[in-house]
Design a protein around this motif. Structure first.
Motif, PDB file in Angstrom:
ATOM      1  N   PHE A   1      -1.573   0.657 -16.863  1.00 61.46           N
ATOM      2  CA  PHE A   1      -3.028   0.610 -16.695  1.00 61.46           C
ATOM      3  C   PHE A   1      -3.559  -0.770 -16.320  1.00 61.46           C
ATOM      4  N   HIS A   2      -2.799  -1.836 -16.636  1.00 55.34           N
ATOM      5  CA  HIS A   2      -3.330  -3.177 -16.399  1.00 55.34           C
ATOM      6  C   HIS A   2      -2.456  -4.030 -15.499  1.00 55.34           C
ATOM      7  N   ASP A   3      -1.292  -3.523 -15.134  1.00 58.93           N
ATOM      8  CA  ASP A   3      -0.405  -4.325 -14.287  1.00 58.93           C
ATOM      9  C   ASP A   3       0.054  -3.563 -13.048  1.00 58.93           C
ATOM     10  N   GLY A   4      -0.472  -2.331 -12.873  1.00 61.82           N
ATOM     11  CA  GLY A   4      -0.154  -1.562 -11.673  1.00 61.82           C
ATOM     12  C   GLY A   4       1.234  -0.969 -11.628  1.00 61.82           C
ATOM     13  N   ALA A   5       1.913  -0.896 -12.750  1.00 60.92           N
ATOM     14  CA  ALA A   5       3.264  -0.328 -12.778  1.00 60.92           C
ATOM     15  C   ALA A   5       3.190   1.201 -12.794  1.00 60.92           C
ATOM     16  N   THR A   6       4.336   1.833 -12.617  1.00 60.88           N
ATOM     17  CA  THR A   6       4.436   3.292 -12.707  1.00 60.88           C
ATOM     18  C   THR A   6       5.450   3.655 -13.784  1.00 60.88           C
ATOM     19  N   LEU A   7       5.354   4.867 -14.282  1.00 57.29           N
ATOM     20  CA  LEU A   7       6.237   5.306 -15.359  1.00 57.29           C
ATOM     21  C   LEU A   7       7.702   5.271 -14.942  1.00 57.29           C
ATOM     22  N   LEU A   8       7.984   5.632 -13.701  1.00 52.72           N
ATOM     23  CA  LEU A   8       9.372   5.681 -13.240  1.00 52.72           C
ATOM     24  C   LEU A   8      10.029   4.300 -13.226  1.00 52.72           C
ATOM     25  N   GLU A   9       9.237   3.253 -13.162  1.00 53.04           N
ATOM     26  CA  GLU A   9       9.803   1.911 -13.197  1.00 53.04           C
ATOM     27  C   GLU A   9      10.462   1.603 -14.533  1.00 53.04           C
ATOM     28  N   PHE A  10      10.150   2.391 -15.548  1.00 53.81           N
ATOM     29  CA  PHE A  10      10.672   2.139 -16.899  1.00 53.81           C
ATOM     30  C   PHE A  10      11.728   3.165 -17.310  1.00 53.81           C
ATOM     31  N   LYS A  11      12.269   3.882 -16.327  1.00 55.49           N
ATOM     32  CA  LYS A  11      13.243   4.918 -16.676  1.00 55.49           C
ATOM     33  C   LYS A  11      14.479   4.331 -17.340  1.00 55.49           C
ATOM     34  N   VAL A  12      14.905   3.151 -16.916  1.00 54.85           N
ATOM     35  CA  VAL A  12      16.074   2.517 -17.538  1.00 54.85           C
ATOM     36  C   VAL A  12      15.769   2.154 -18.983  1.00 54.85           C
ATOM     37  N   GLU A  13      14.599   1.545 -19.221  1.00 56.79           N
ATOM     38  CA  GLU A  13      14.226   1.173 -20.584  1.00 56.79           C
ATOM     39  C   GLU A  13      14.136   2.401 -21.483  1.00 56.79           C
ATOM     40  N   ILE A  14      13.604   3.498 -20.947  1.00 56.10           N
ATOM     41  CA  ILE A  14      13.460   4.719 -21.747  1.00 56.10           C
ATOM     42  C   ILE A  14      14.826   5.288 -22.102  1.00 56.10           C
ATOM     43  N   VAL A  15      15.712   5.368 -21.115  1.00 55.66           N
ATOM     44  CA  VAL A  15      17.054   5.903 -21.376  1.00 55.66           C
ATOM     45  C   VAL A  15      17.804   5.024 -22.369  1.00 55.66           C
TER      46      VAL A  15
ATOM     47  N   ALA B   1      -9.776  -9.071 -17.851  1.00 55.62           N
ATOM     48  CA  ALA B   1      -8.936  -7.985 -17.340  1.00 55.62           C
ATOM     49  C   ALA B   1      -8.458  -7.097 -18.473  1.00 55.62           C
ATOM     50  N   LEU B   2      -8.322  -7.678 -19.672  1.00 54.79           N
ATOM     51  CA  LEU B   2      -7.832  -6.906 -20.808  1.00 54.79           C
ATOM     52  C   LEU B   2      -8.610  -7.285 -22.066  1.00 54.79           C
ATOM     53  N   PRO B   3      -9.786  -6.676 -22.298  1.00 51.05           N
ATOM     54  CA  PRO B   3     -10.497  -6.903 -23.557  1.00 51.05           C
ATOM     55  C   PRO B   3      -9.781  -6.205 -24.717  1.00 51.05           C
ATOM     56  N   PHE B   4     -10.137  -6.575 -25.934  1.00 48.52           N
ATOM     57  CA  PHE B   4      -9.419  -6.089 -27.113  1.00 48.52           C
ATOM     58  C   PHE B   4      -9.428  -4.564 -27.216  1.00 48.52           C
ATOM     59  N   LEU B   5     -10.584  -3.966 -27.062  1.00 47.78           N
ATOM     60  CA  LEU B   5     -10.684  -2.518 -27.239  1.00 47.78           C
ATOM     61  C   LEU B   5      -9.955  -1.742 -26.154  1.00 47.78           C
ATOM     62  N   HIS B   6      -9.560  -2.405 -25.065  1.00 52.35           N
ATOM     63  CA  HIS B   6      -8.819  -1.736 -23.994  1.00 52.35           C
ATOM     64  C   HIS B   6      -7.310  -1.982 -24.089  1.00 52.35           C
ATOM     65  N   ASP B   7      -6.889  -2.740 -25.074  1.00 50.52           N
ATOM     66  CA  ASP B   7      -5.468  -3.088 -25.205  1.00 50.52           C
ATOM     67  C   ASP B   7      -4.727  -1.958 -25.923  1.00 50.52           C
ATOM     68  N   ILE B   8      -4.248  -1.014 -25.135  1.00 55.18           N
ATOM     69  CA  ILE B   8      -3.582   0.165 -25.701  1.00 55.18           C
ATOM     70  C   ILE B   8      -2.362  -0.233 -26.511  1.00 55.18           C
ATOM     71  N   GLU B   9      -1.594  -1.172 -26.008  1.00 53.74           N
ATOM     72  CA  GLU B   9      -0.359  -1.566 -26.677  1.00 53.74           C
ATOM     73  C   GLU B   9      -0.622  -2.102 -28.073  1.00 53.74           C
ATOM     74  N   THR B  10      -1.603  -2.966 -28.207  1.00 52.14           N
ATOM     75  CA  THR B  10      -1.905  -3.541 -29.520  1.00 52.14           C
ATOM     76  C   THR B  10      -2.332  -2.473 -30.512  1.00 52.14           C
ATOM     77  N   HIS B  11      -3.195  -1.568 -30.083  1.00 52.30           N
ATOM     78  CA  HIS B  11      -3.679  -0.532 -30.998  1.00 52.30           C
ATOM     79  C   HIS B  11      -2.561   0.433 -31.391  1.00 52.30           C
ATOM     80  N   LEU B  12      -1.725   0.790 -30.429  1.00 51.84           N
ATOM     81  CA  LEU B  12      -0.614   1.687 -30.755  1.00 51.84           C
ATOM     82  C   LEU B  12       0.365   1.024 -31.718  1.00 51.84           C
TER      83      LEU B  12
END
Length: 408
Positions: free
Chosen positions: A271-285, A80-91
């Protein structure tokens, strides 16, 4: 800064006050700094940042690529998450970690001129100079502390590695770094390198920046308690302290790194867990508030000094204005005008206007040495890496259409 005395060669107590001021740096000191100098990965003034970045990437990212390729986990292979697709690790490892290294050069070059302005602008009174020198020496000793860096390493392996990696970073899917079986994660060889080397190094670099924020904030707190020569009529609107707001620009690479780590965490879950950006509005703020406050918060220590300067300035200008207004009224409004002095073109009226402008300048002193623009700029710097994730909510065409509708 090139050509300066090696910060690690002598302790802070071995330098004269003038040398301490000239060598002030939050980053050019400590055990890791000395190790990098001996390994010829850094100069006395943090030269050779490209070498340090390359060495860092070779240590924390390249082994992950090699091991995941050997294990067949670099791409595809039903994961489900190969190395080259792991955006978080590369960033985190290819962008955020190098930014934390490059930020040292920027902060090293930017903070010294800010600290010197306390002396060069005459803000430190003669009777407070010994306190100022002691505050600098204390900051240098804290920066050079071996025990602090050792405690950071212990904290990373005792708390950061098991808590942050397992509970917050690992997705509940089969990935290049672990296989999920029976509700447990079974790390691969690449996963073990991630757990025991890559993530601890990144966490150490991040925590060391938090510690440097503490050292800087502690130094500013000590200075804020000294007797300062503040000028209420200074044109910067903060009695001569607005130069402190430049520390925000000094830390911009750190904010970019923190924003990149936040963006990577959110991107993987979108991209890999089906979440949306708005779900992280608290974390962002929360991230914006915490990190901006971490940088600009210490400047609030000068609030009592600026408030006292404004109060004293208004009292002084009030007394001067009362005296001048009395003489002005006696001369021009009560019939005591000298016969040989013309009414038109008299400098008395311009002086009265200038006195009024000076009083308004004093009354308008900001009680913190930064502006709303400074805070907004820092927040936008932190959010810049997160901004592309807006495209996960709309297509480019929809986004352009919404912008045009807003503008037109």
């Amino acid at each position: 800064m090139t050509g300066t005395r090696p910060h690690s060669a002598t302790g802070a107590g071995d330098l004269t006050p003038l040398e301490q001021l000239s060598d002030f740096s939050l980053v050019a000191g400590g055990p890791l700094y000395r190790l990098l100098r001996r390994a010829r990965l850094s100069g006395d003034g943090l030269e050779l940042p490209q070498r340090r970045v390359l060495a860092l990437v070779v240590l924390i990212w390249l082994p992950l690529l090699v091991l995941s390729m050997i294990e067949g986990r670099a791409w595809g292979n039903g994961l489900a998450l190969p190395f080259l697709h792991d955006i978080e690790t590369h960033l985190r490892l290819l962008i955020a970690a190098p930014l934390l290294i490059l930020a040292e050069v920027v902060v090293h070059r930017s903070l010294l001129p800010i600290v010197r302005q306390f002396v060069d602008n005459g803000l430190i009174r003669d009777e407070a100079r010994a306190q100022f020198d002691a505050a600098i020496a204390s900051a240098l000793r804290l920066r050079n502390s071996i025990s602090v860096e050792l405690l950071l390493v212990v904290f990373v392996y005792a708390v950061g590695m098991p808590l942050v990696w397992r509970d917050q970073l690992a997705l509940d899917v089969n990935s290049w770094y672990a296989t999920v079986a029976g509700g447990e994660l079974h790390p691969s060889s690449a996963g073990r390198w991630l757990v025991y080397v890559s993530m601890p190094v990144l966490q150490f670099l991040t925590l060391r920046w938090y510690f440097r924020f503490f050292v800087w904030g502690r130094f500013l707190w000590q200075v804020s308690r000294m007797q300062l020569n503040l000028e209420p009529t200074h044109p910067d609107g903060t009695a001569g302290l607005l130069f402190l707001a430049r520390c925000g620009r000094a830390y911009r690479f750190v904010l970019l790194a923190l924003g990149t780590m936040l963006s990577g965490m959110i991107a993987n879950r979108i991209f890999h867990d089906g979440a949306t950006l708005l779900e992280f509005k608290v974390e962002i703020v929360v991230a914006v508030v915490v990190f901006v406050l971490m940088i600009m918060g210490p400047l609030i220590f000068f609030y009592p000094k600026l408030r006292a300067a404004r109060r004293q300035g208004m009292m002084n200008y009030g007394a001067l204005g009362q005296s001048y207004a009395r003489e002005f009224n006696r001369k021009w409004l009560r019939g005591q005008l000298p016969g040989d002095e013309p009414f038109l073109g008299s400098a008395d009226f311009q002086s009265l206007a200038d006195l009024h402008n000076g009083f308004q300048l004093v009354r308008g002193i900001r009680l913190v040495p930064f502006t709303t623009k400074t805070v907004t700029s820092l927040a936008m710097t932190l959010l810049l890496p997160v901004a592309p994730l807006v495209l996960t909510m709309f297509s480019v065409e929809q986004l352009i259409d919404r912008i045009l509708k807003t503008l037109l």
